[in-house]
Enzyme design. Structure first.
Site, short mmCIF file in Angstrom:
data_model
loop_
_atom_site.label_atom_id
_atom_site.label_comp_id
_atom_site.label_asym_id
_atom_site.label_seq_id
_atom_site.Cartn_x
_atom_site.Cartn_y
_atom_site.Cartn_z
N SER A 185 -3.75 4.09 0.71
CA SER A 185 -2.40 4.51 1.11
C SER A 185 -1.83 3.74 2.29
CB SER A 185 -2.40 6.00 1.45
OG SER A 185 -3.27 6.27 2.54
N HIS A 213 -2.77 8.32 -4.66
CA HIS A 213 -1.59 7.44 -4.60
C HIS A 213 -1.47 6.57 -5.85
CE1 HIS A 213 -0.27 8.21 -0.43
NE2 HIS A 213 -1.54 8.50 -0.24
N LYS A 243 2.35 14.27 -4.64
CA LYS A 243 2.96 12.97 -4.37
C LYS A 243 3.87 12.59 -5.54
CE LYS A 243 -0.49 11.47 -1.02
NZ LYS A 243 -1.17 12.77 -0.82
#
Length: 396
Positions: A185, A213, A243
């Site tokens: 990330s 991610h 996310k």
């Protein structure tokens, strides 16, 4: 407050502030979208993990509202008593299909996944090989397991092979696991999964990929493991639902036996109330959208490439990102904090990331373009970056 506690807090807070390491928390007034409002000022938002813009998606909002009407605002119990709703079963079946595995289990957060899954399988008789840049939740999950933790140099396959060989051939451990983020990330680089699988098969390592991610971003949305076509080679696929998916929660995907074991042995599943009905239904809708179309995924990458090229051509150091995550590496912590502050004053919200999240001297402003940004927003952000960069001497 006791004197000892007061002295501890005062001293440590002062040290953080003096060294430019104290993180000021900004309050967002309203939704967290491509633009946000803070202290009454609208800004272009380049700091959210809402990669696909789904946190404000109307279809998901309606799905959540409908589930609240039909199932209430809370699940009412832990999963093992009577907190497993039909909505949870639907979600987990959808997640397994999405990730290309036999089964999946949903948790209350991505952080909980790593605390739950690692300690449910690994123990003091085992060893864990862990990439040195793995997420804090992985580090905490490894510690909780009480297994021997062996740090591996970041994405260094020679170091991984050597340490895997030493661990396995020592005969000290019952099981040896290798854990890595799928997408890292802070720098946006991608784990070398084909090489990792080759080494794992050579030494009999359990493989564990945290794709927080990567899900929604890599593999046309299905994640880093799918990107490399390794669904049948990776034992644990971990991800967050907060996310790219845009809601909240986390999941582990893998074999049916693994999921059956986690349901009886992972403590966050056993001792924490289930995901709320509205969130659960919204997540299912989001995952189904990603399976039905790559439109949002493709827009995310288009915007990411556009911003990356713009910052690079201005002269910023954007590292070696392989994903839409785009760091602007400033270096000095205080300058990094000041850079971020000036961006905000000029209408661009891009948060500074400094030690201990990244190594000292590598402070950066991390940019997270999303599918919801327009080219006009990105062009305006680039103008502000150029102005602030020249003003602070980051650009010549």
């Amino acid at each position: 407050m006791t004197k000892a506690l007061n002295e501890f807090l005062e001293s440590n807070l002062k040290e953080l502030k003096d060294n430019g390491l104290y993180n000021e928390i900004n309050v967002v007034e309203g939704a967290n979208g491509a633009e946000i409002t803070i202290d009454g000022r609208k800004m272009i938002n380049l700091s959210s993990n809402n990669y696909l813009g789904l946190a404000t998606n109307e279809t998901l909002k309606q799905a959540a509202k409908s589930a609240v009407d039909s199932h209430g605002v809370g699940a009412g119990a832990v999963r093992t008593i009577n907190g497993t709703l039909d909505l949870h079963v639907e979600l987990e079946e959808t997640l397994a299909k999405f990730k290309g595995t036999e089964a999946a289990i949903a948790y209350q957060s991505g952080f909980n996944c790593n605390m739950a899954a690692i300690s449910a399988v690994m123990n003091k008789h085992d060893a864990i090989l862990s990439d040195e840049l793995n997420h804090a939740s992985i580090i905490d999950g490894c510690r909780l397991s009480k297994a021997k933790i062996i740090r591996v140099k970041h994405s260094d396959m020679d170091d991984l092979r050597q340490k895997a060989k030493e661990a396995v051939e020592s005969g000290q451990y019952n099981k040896v696991m290798y854990i890595t983020d799928g997408v890292f990330s802070m720098d946006g680089d991608v784990a070398k999964l084909p090489e990792i699988v080759e080494i794992a098969e050579e030494f009999g390592l359990i493989t564990y990929v945290d794709d927080a991610h990567g899900s929604g971003v890599m593999g046309k949305g299905a994640g880093t493991v799918k990107h490399f076509g390794l669904q049948d080679k990776i034992d644990f696929q971990i991800g967050t639902l907060s996310k790219a998916i845009g809601v909240v929660g986390g999941y582990v995907a893998g074999s049916q036996q693994l999921i059956d074991w986690l349901k009886v042995a992972s403590r966050p599943f056993l001792f924490s109330t289930s995901l709320a009905p509205g969130d659960t239904k919204a997540i299912t809708e989001a995952v189904q959208m990603l399976m039905d179309s790559t439109e949002l995924h493709d827009k995310l990458w288009e915007n990411g490439d556009y911003l990356k090229e713009g910052l690079k051509s201005l002269g910023f150091d954007i590292g070696h990102s392989e994903t839409p995550i785009t760091p602007c590496i400033i270096g000095d912590e205080k300058t990094t904090q000041q850079f971020s502050k000036r961006l905000m004053e000029e209408g661009v919200y891009a948060k500074s990331i400094v030690f201990p999240t990244v190594p000292k001297g590598t402070g950066r402003v991390r940019n997270m373009p999303t599918a919801a940004h327009t080219k006009e927003m990105l062009d305006e952000a680039l103008k502000v970056y150029e102005k602030v960069g020249k003003e602070l001497g980051v650009l010549s």
